[in-house]
Design an enzyme around this catalytic site. Sequence first.
Site, PDB file in Angstrom:
ATOM      1  N   CYS A 112       0.812  -1.229   0.000  1.00 32.53           N
ATOM      2  CA  CYS A 112       0.000   0.000   0.000  1.00 32.53           C
ATOM      3  C   CYS A 112       0.844   1.278   0.000  1.00 32.53           C
ATOM      4  O   CYS A 112       0.320   2.355  -0.257  1.00 32.53           O
ATOM      5  CB  CYS A 112      -0.965  -0.012   1.175  1.00 32.53           C
ATOM      6  SG  CYS A 112      -2.103  -1.393   1.037  1.00 32.53           S
ATOM      7  N   HIS A 251      -3.286   6.898   1.684  1.00 30.35           N
ATOM      8  CA  HIS A 251      -3.655   5.558   1.191  1.00 30.35           C
ATOM      9  C   HIS A 251      -5.066   5.233   1.657  1.00 30.35           C
ATOM     10  O   HIS A 251      -5.407   5.374   2.822  1.00 30.35           O
ATOM     11  CB  HIS A 251      -2.660   4.515   1.707  1.00 30.35           C
ATOM     12  CG  HIS A 251      -3.176   3.130   1.503  1.00 30.35           C
ATOM     13  ND1 HIS A 251      -3.592   2.692   0.261  1.00 30.35           N
ATOM     14  CD2 HIS A 251      -3.406   2.113   2.366  1.00 30.35           C
ATOM     15  CE1 HIS A 251      -4.032   1.451   0.374  1.00 30.35           C
ATOM     16  NE2 HIS A 251      -3.939   1.076   1.644  1.00 30.35           N
ATOM     17  N   ASN A 281     -10.090  -0.532  -1.337  1.00 32.01           N
ATOM     18  CA  ASN A 281      -8.644  -0.399  -1.110  1.00 32.01           C
ATOM     19  C   ASN A 281      -7.918  -1.021  -2.303  1.00 32.01           C
ATOM     20  O   ASN A 281      -7.938  -2.236  -2.478  1.00 32.01           O
ATOM     21  CB  ASN A 281      -8.278  -1.113   0.207  1.00 32.01           C
ATOM     22  CG  ASN A 281      -6.794  -1.082   0.508  1.00 32.01           C
ATOM     23  OD1 ASN A 281      -5.980  -0.753  -0.359  1.00 32.01           O
ATOM     24  ND2 ASN A 281      -6.439  -1.424   1.730  1.00 32.01           N
TER      25      ASN A 281
HETATM   26  N1  ACO Z   1     -19.295  -8.160   7.883  1.00 31.76           N
HETATM   27  C1  ACO Z   1     -19.838  -8.232   9.116  1.00 31.76           C
HETATM   28  N2  ACO Z   1     -19.132  -8.386  10.225  1.00 31.76           N
HETATM   29  C2  ACO Z   1     -17.812  -8.485  10.095  1.00 31.76           C
HETATM   30  C3  ACO Z   1     -17.156  -8.416   8.850  1.00 31.76           C
HETATM   31  C4  ACO Z   1     -17.964  -8.263   7.722  1.00 31.76           C
HETATM   32  N3  ACO Z   1     -17.442  -8.170   6.478  1.00 31.76           N
HETATM   33  N4  ACO Z   1     -15.824  -8.531   9.044  1.00 31.76           N
HETATM   34  C5  ACO Z   1     -15.644  -8.666  10.353  1.00 31.76           C
HETATM   35  N5  ACO Z   1     -16.838  -8.637  11.002  1.00 31.76           N
HETATM   36  C6  ACO Z   1     -17.093  -8.743  12.423  1.00 31.76           C
HETATM   37  C7  ACO Z   1     -15.994  -9.439  13.172  1.00 31.76           C
HETATM   38  O1  ACO Z   1     -16.179 -10.833  13.160  1.00 31.76           O
HETATM   39  C8  ACO Z   1     -16.141  -8.861  14.558  1.00 31.76           C
HETATM   40  O2  ACO Z   1     -17.200  -9.533  15.210  1.00 31.76           O
HETATM   41  P1  ACO Z   1     -17.127  -9.831  16.809  1.00 31.76           P
HETATM   42  O3  ACO Z   1     -17.049  -8.470  17.443  1.00 31.76           O
HETATM   43  O4  ACO Z   1     -18.383 -10.571  17.045  1.00 31.76           O
HETATM   44  O5  ACO Z   1     -15.875 -10.623  16.991  1.00 31.76           O
HETATM   45  C9  ACO Z   1     -16.601  -7.422  14.285  1.00 31.76           C
HETATM   46  O6  ACO Z   1     -17.131  -7.407  12.961  1.00 31.76           O
HETATM   47  C10 ACO Z   1     -15.495  -6.414  14.404  1.00 31.76           C
HETATM   48  O7  ACO Z   1     -14.365  -6.930  13.672  1.00 31.76           O
HETATM   49  P2  ACO Z   1     -13.028  -6.091  13.551  1.00 31.76           P
HETATM   50  O8  ACO Z   1     -12.067  -6.833  12.687  1.00 31.76           O
HETATM   51  O9  ACO Z   1     -12.586  -5.692  14.922  1.00 31.76           O
HETATM   52  O10 ACO Z   1     -13.589  -4.821  12.767  1.00 31.76           O
HETATM   53  P3  ACO Z   1     -12.942  -3.399  12.581  1.00 31.76           P
HETATM   54  O11 ACO Z   1     -13.853  -2.369  13.048  1.00 31.76           O
HETATM   55  O12 ACO Z   1     -11.518  -3.359  13.060  1.00 31.76           O
HETATM   56  O13 ACO Z   1     -12.917  -3.294  10.984  1.00 31.76           O
HETATM   57  C11 ACO Z   1     -11.296  -3.451   9.226  1.00 31.76           C
HETATM   58  C12 ACO Z   1     -12.164  -4.209  10.226  1.00 31.76           C
HETATM   59  C13 ACO Z   1     -12.228  -2.725   8.288  1.00 31.76           C
HETATM   60  C14 ACO Z   1     -10.439  -4.420   8.453  1.00 31.76           C
HETATM   61  C15 ACO Z   1     -10.396  -2.421   9.971  1.00 31.76           C
HETATM   62  O14 ACO Z   1      -9.792  -3.053  11.087  1.00 31.76           O
HETATM   63  C16 ACO Z   1      -9.329  -1.815   9.115  1.00 31.76           C
HETATM   64  O15 ACO Z   1      -9.595  -1.061   8.193  1.00 31.76           O
HETATM   65  N6  ACO Z   1      -8.065  -2.060   9.446  1.00 31.76           N
HETATM   66  C17 ACO Z   1      -6.912  -1.439   8.778  1.00 31.76           C
HETATM   67  C18 ACO Z   1      -6.638  -2.037   7.439  1.00 31.76           C
HETATM   68  C19 ACO Z   1      -5.397  -1.382   6.831  1.00 31.76           C
HETATM   69  O16 ACO Z   1      -5.016  -0.252   7.116  1.00 31.76           O
HETATM   70  N7  ACO Z   1      -4.686  -2.114   6.017  1.00 31.76           N
HETATM   71  C20 ACO Z   1      -3.412  -1.585   5.507  1.00 31.76           C
HETATM   72  C21 ACO Z   1      -3.431  -1.456   4.099  1.00 31.76           C
HETATM   73  S1  ACO Z   1      -3.945  -2.899   3.298  1.00 31.76           S
HETATM   74  C22 ACO Z   1      -2.516  -3.579   2.652  1.00 31.76           C
HETATM   75  O17 ACO Z   1      -1.432  -3.208   2.994  1.00 31.76           O
HETATM   76  C23 ACO Z   1      -2.668  -4.665   1.731  1.00 31.76           C
END
Ligand code: ACO
Length: 329
Positions: A112, A251, A281
């Site tokens: 990224c 990003h 993304n």
């Molecule tokens: N639909 C419904 N529920 C979901 C989904 C989905 N698609 N995905 C996860 N959940 C659930 C989980 O199971 C969890 O349930 P629980 O509380 O019962 O355990 C709940 O939603 C919360 O899950 P989290 O993973 O904690 O959700 P979060 O709010 O952190 O969002 C996300 C996830 C969007 C991935 C976020 O953490 C994020 O954007 N992280 C950063 C990503 C990033 O910066 N990546 C770097 C660049 S990418 C690269 O380098 C390739």
Amino acid sequence: MTRSAVLCGLGAWVPPRVVTNDDLAARLDTSDEWIRTRTGIRQRHVISDGLGTADLAVEAGALALKSAGLSEVDYVVLATTTPDRLCPATGPEVATRLGLTGVPAFDVAAVCSGFLYGLQTGRALIAGEIAGTVLVVAAESFTTLVDPADRATSPIFGDGAGAVVLRAGEAAELGAVRAVNLHSDGSLAELITVAGGGARARAVGDTSPAHITMQGRATFAHAVKHMEEVTRRTLAQVGWDVAEVDHVVGHQANARILHALAKHLGLAEEQAVVHIEEVGNTAAASIPLALHHGATTGRIKPGDKVVLPAFGAGATWGAAALTWPALEV
Ligand code: ACO
């Protein structure tokens, strides 16, 4: 006068096939509401079978060359984590399809942060008087790394490409890339990884996990912390107060990350250019796609002070600063 790399062309391209959140919710345990509120994504563009990263890169590269009014450059740098083959690199094919056979062309893999790594490479080639013009393309078919049955990663990623042309100029010009700071920390490799397919775990049979896994919450925290720090340092380096910044074009991993970053910097949420809603993304391609969105919607104007932070797998991160040039886009 200091010789500088000046941004003089911009192009972007996404494949026409759109997958909406409702399309995903029809086959996965997720919902449009969860995806929109947790990520800001409404839809993503996905390549059709038979297409690859070079196809996206050629489209964006051709548009960037047209925008710059050039048909030739001295170097082609392709930032991608999703090359069409493990060997050879995809850059040479992109160069040849752009009519640039013979020009040095290679891939840079920084996920990224890939656009910033490509930008720094192009900038160094120009500052070192090795090249007068460089085409930097960032292209990804990131959906090919995603397990279609994984609700944690399927909603996040999309495919696309963005490209810029750099030319030799002066530091005081609009479009001069004033600073680029890059970093890495290999101890964070497990945050976001595709464990299979490389030299350590060759994809032999179907036992290697060739899909991406991501520790979302931990990545989120690292992203905000590192992007804030490197953005502040980059601004200090070019002598800009945070209050002078017009746009943060970061990003596009998550709209909440971009808004949190703006808030941590003391900027208004609206100063974060957010394009993730339409494209998801797109890894290395996301910053040039967001720049193109900002420029073509008239939001980013010539003379605006723009900072470009990124954080991604590796871990890699960095930031660039430039004043926006007058471009034909
Ligand atoms: N639909 C419904 N529920 C979901 C989904 C989905 N698609 N995905 C996860 N959940 C659930 C989980 O199971 C969890 O349930 P629980 O509380 O019962 O355990 C709940 O939603 C919360 O899950 P989290 O993973 O904690 O959700 P979060 O709010 O952190 O969002 C996300 C996830 C969007 C991935 C976020 O953490 C994020 O954007 N992280 C950063 C990503 C990033 O910066 N990546 C770097 C660049 S990418 C690269 O380098 C390739």
